[in-house]
Motif scaffolding. Structure first.
Motif, PDB file in Angstrom:
ATOM      1  N   ALA A 133       0.806  -1.226   0.000  1.00 41.85           N
ATOM      2  CA  ALA A 133       0.000   0.000   0.000  1.00 41.85           C
ATOM      3  C   ALA A 133       0.837   1.272   0.000  1.00 41.85           C
ATOM      4  O   ALA A 133       0.354   2.330  -0.416  1.00 41.85           O
ATOM      5  N   LEU A 136       1.087   2.982  -3.446  1.00 43.88           N
ATOM      6  CA  LEU A 136      -0.113   2.972  -4.279  1.00 43.88           C
ATOM      7  C   LEU A 136      -0.355   4.313  -4.972  1.00 43.88           C
ATOM      8  O   LEU A 136      -0.850   4.354  -6.105  1.00 43.88           O
ATOM      9  N   VAL A 151      -3.448  -5.925  -0.645  1.00 38.65           N
ATOM     10  CA  VAL A 151      -2.853  -5.221   0.492  1.00 38.65           C
ATOM     11  C   VAL A 151      -3.208  -5.938   1.784  1.00 38.65           C
ATOM     12  O   VAL A 151      -4.108  -6.776   1.828  1.00 38.65           O
ATOM     13  N   SER A 157      -3.865   0.470   4.924  1.00 35.74           N
ATOM     14  CA  SER A 157      -3.863  -0.006   3.540  1.00 35.74           C
ATOM     15  C   SER A 157      -5.165   0.363   2.832  1.00 35.74           C
ATOM     16  O   SER A 157      -5.152   0.798   1.672  1.00 35.74           O
ATOM     17  N   CYS A 161      -5.899   2.830  -0.576  1.00 36.21           N
ATOM     18  CA  CYS A 161      -6.712   2.462  -1.743  1.00 36.21           C
ATOM     19  C   CYS A 161      -7.793   3.505  -2.001  1.00 36.21           C
ATOM     20  O   CYS A 161      -8.036   3.913  -3.141  1.00 36.21           O
ATOM     21  N   VAL A 171     -10.456  -4.084  -4.253  1.00 31.64           N
ATOM     22  CA  VAL A 171      -9.440  -4.205  -3.196  1.00 31.64           C
ATOM     23  C   VAL A 171      -9.400  -5.636  -2.671  1.00 31.64           C
ATOM     24  O   VAL A 171     -10.410  -6.180  -2.208  1.00 31.64           O
TER      25      VAL A 171
END
Length: 247
Positions: A133, A136, A151, A157, A161, A171
């Protein structure tokens, strides 16, 4: 003997178990609460959690006989700070190196997560991100509907996202290890065409990802591992034993 291990990896936990079994006072520093939860299962060790700057590391190293950097191979900034702290504290220092993987000949090799994102901007198809993460945000220029980040199932995390507007159904919040069969199942489930990974070695499940990519026909994008110097797990265990014998 007092050993301070900066950890967060499988090898770091295994090494802390070894030094504790030798009778060394073993202090393990991890960056996150998640890492602390896992490390605390290792008997005979004391765990400190939270990201530290160099000055804070120097304080932890006070009266230590040995400092070992067993952080992730891609944790470049942390490794620089740990080395600098050991020098400032005048404590012997070892860097534990994870063995590199044999990369598939047909993989796409890039130098950074940013380079991977730039490359993928000009492609089509769904992308399985297995790089964690922390980075990202660099993939924010890629259409979020294409991104399927895998993740850890922790709030930090999930927030990463959400920050780049990845649909919640994309996810994959799971804790490893992941077999090649499970990797392949996720690839098929989400119609993945690109798999982005770091060379995490055997401990990071690289072989299982590469096998799944080959099995399903997806393209593998590998972020090149930073070059650094250090020693193997076996050599560091040997050096710790030698130091204990001299005490």
């Amino acid at each position: 003997m007092r050993v301070v291990i900066f950890s967060g990896t499988t090898e770091g936990r295994a090494l802390s178990a070894e030094t504790a079994a030798m009778g060394a006072e073993t202090v393990v520093c991890v960056a996150t609460e998640y890492g602390k939860t896992i490390q605390e299962h290792v008997a005979g060790t004391h765990t400190l959690s939270g990201r530290m700057n160099t000055d804070e590391m120097v304080k932890v190293l006070k009266e230590a006989d040995l400092c070992i950097d067993a952080t992730h191979p891609y944790a470049k900034e942390a490794s620089r700070n740990i080395r600098a702290a050991a020098e400032a504290a005048n404590v012997p220092f070892y860097r534990l190196l994870r063995r590199e993987s044999e990369l598939p000949a047909d993989c796409i090799l890039v130098d950074s997560a940013q380079d991977a994102a730039r490359f993928l901007e000009h492609t089509e198809g769904n992308i399985l991100l297995t790089t964690g993460a922390k980075e990202l945000s660099v993939f924010s220029a890629v259409k979020p509907q294409r991104l399927y980040p895998r993740v850890l199932p922790v709030q930090e995390s999930l927030a990463a996202c959400e920050a780049i507007k990845i649909p919640r159904g994309n996810v994959i919040a799971m804790q490893g290890p992941f077999s090649s069969e499970l990797n392949a199942a996720l690839i098929r489930q989400f119609s993945i065409q690109w798999l982005v990974t770091k060379d995490g070695g055997a401990a990071g499940g690289f072989d299982e990802k590469a096998q799944a990519a080959q099995k399903t026909g997806v393209r593998l994008v590998v972020i090149r591992r930073p070059k650094e110097s250090g020693e193997s797990y076996e050599m560091i265990v040997k050096r710790c034993r030698e130091m204990m014998e001299c005490k």
